[in-house]
Write a protein that holds these residues in place. Structure first.
Motif, mmCIF file in Angstrom:
data_model
loop_
_atom_site.group_PDB
_atom_site.id
_atom_site.type_symbol
_atom_site.label_atom_id
_atom_site.label_comp_id
_atom_site.label_asym_id
_atom_site.label_seq_id
_atom_site.Cartn_x
_atom_site.Cartn_y
_atom_site.Cartn_z
ATOM 1 N N GLU A 31 0.813 -1.218 0.000
ATOM 2 C CA GLU A 31 0.000 0.000 0.000
ATOM 3 C C GLU A 31 0.848 1.270 0.000
ATOM 4 O O GLU A 31 0.519 2.249 -0.663
ATOM 5 N N LEU A 32 1.953 1.264 0.745
ATOM 6 C CA LEU A 32 2.803 2.466 0.804
ATOM 7 C C LEU A 32 3.415 2.781 -0.560
ATOM 8 O O LEU A 32 3.507 3.948 -0.954
ATOM 9 N N GLY A 36 2.944 6.092 -3.117
ATOM 10 C CA GLY A 36 3.993 6.824 -3.815
ATOM 11 C C GLY A 36 3.574 7.178 -5.233
ATOM 12 O O GLY A 36 3.783 8.301 -5.697
ATOM 13 N N PHE A 37 2.944 6.223 -5.914
ATOM 14 C CA PHE A 37 2.443 6.503 -7.263
ATOM 15 C C PHE A 37 1.297 7.515 -7.227
ATOM 16 O O PHE A 37 1.184 8.368 -8.099
ATOM 17 N N ALA A 79 6.990 11.975 -3.348
ATOM 18 C CA ALA A 79 6.371 10.812 -3.998
ATOM 19 C C ALA A 79 7.393 9.705 -4.207
ATOM 20 O O ALA A 79 7.120 8.525 -3.920
ATOM 21 N N ASN A 80 8.572 10.059 -4.677
ATOM 22 C CA ASN A 80 9.606 9.062 -4.916
ATOM 23 C C ASN A 80 10.081 8.424 -3.608
ATOM 24 O O ASN A 80 10.319 7.214 -3.553
ATOM 25 N N ALA A 81 10.216 9.218 -2.558
ATOM 26 C CA ALA A 81 10.655 8.690 -1.267
ATOM 27 C C ALA A 81 9.626 7.700 -0.713
ATOM 28 O O ALA A 81 10.003 6.620 -0.221
ATOM 29 N N VAL A 82 8.354 8.048 -0.788
ATOM 30 C CA VAL A 82 7.308 7.146 -0.296
ATOM 31 C C VAL A 82 7.298 5.857 -1.113
ATOM 32 O O VAL A 82 7.176 4.755 -0.554
ATOM 33 N N LEU A 83 7.461 5.960 -2.406
ATOM 34 C CA LEU A 83 7.501 4.780 -3.269
ATOM 35 C C LEU A 83 8.669 3.873 -2.902
ATOM 36 O O LEU A 83 8.500 2.661 -2.721
ATOM 37 N N LEU A 88 11.031 -0.923 -0.353
ATOM 38 C CA LEU A 88 12.022 -1.502 0.554
ATOM 39 C C LEU A 88 11.358 -2.274 1.683
ATOM 40 O O LEU A 88 11.833 -3.333 2.083
ATOM 41 N N ARG A 89 10.259 -1.755 2.202
ATOM 42 C CA ARG A 89 9.537 -2.473 3.259
ATOM 43 C C ARG A 89 8.978 -3.789 2.749
ATOM 44 O O ARG A 89 8.999 -4.785 3.445
#
Length: 98
Positions: A31-32, A36-37, A79-83, A88-89
């Motif tokens: 979901e995270l 991001g998208f 957005a890129n950081a959240v993606l 990674l998670r």
């Protein structure tokens, strides 16, 4: 010959919205990462707002107004950081420690 790319830009949102719908329904990403998208659309919206402000307030294009341009680009960074964090998670969750 003057060509206005605005209609093409508006049309490009439809495939992206369909992509987001498919991504949500497929469940292939956490979901995270999907958020991001989604936040990429916030970047697009903020870039449009910043471009209009640059034209109205500064009588310049967005690239010429560093504060507005940098502020809009910050949303792409978000957005890129959240993606990436979401990806990674998900990778860490898939580790098999057996």
């Amino acid at each position: 010959m003057d060509f206005d790319p605005a209609p093409l830009f508006a049309l490009s949102l439809l495939p992206y919205l369909l992509f987001l719908r498919w991504l949500q329904r497929s469940g292939t990403l956490p979901e995270l990462a999907v958020w991001g998208f989604r936040l990429t659309l916030l970047f697009v919206l903020m870039t449009i707002v910043a471009a209009v402000l640059a034209l109205r307030c500064c009588d310049a294009e967005l690239v010429a107004v560093d504060g507005l341009h940098g502020g809009a680009e910050a949303f792409l960074t978000l957005a890129n950081a959240v993606l990436v964090i979401g990806l990674l998670r998900s990778d860490a969750d898939r580790v098999n420690n057996s």
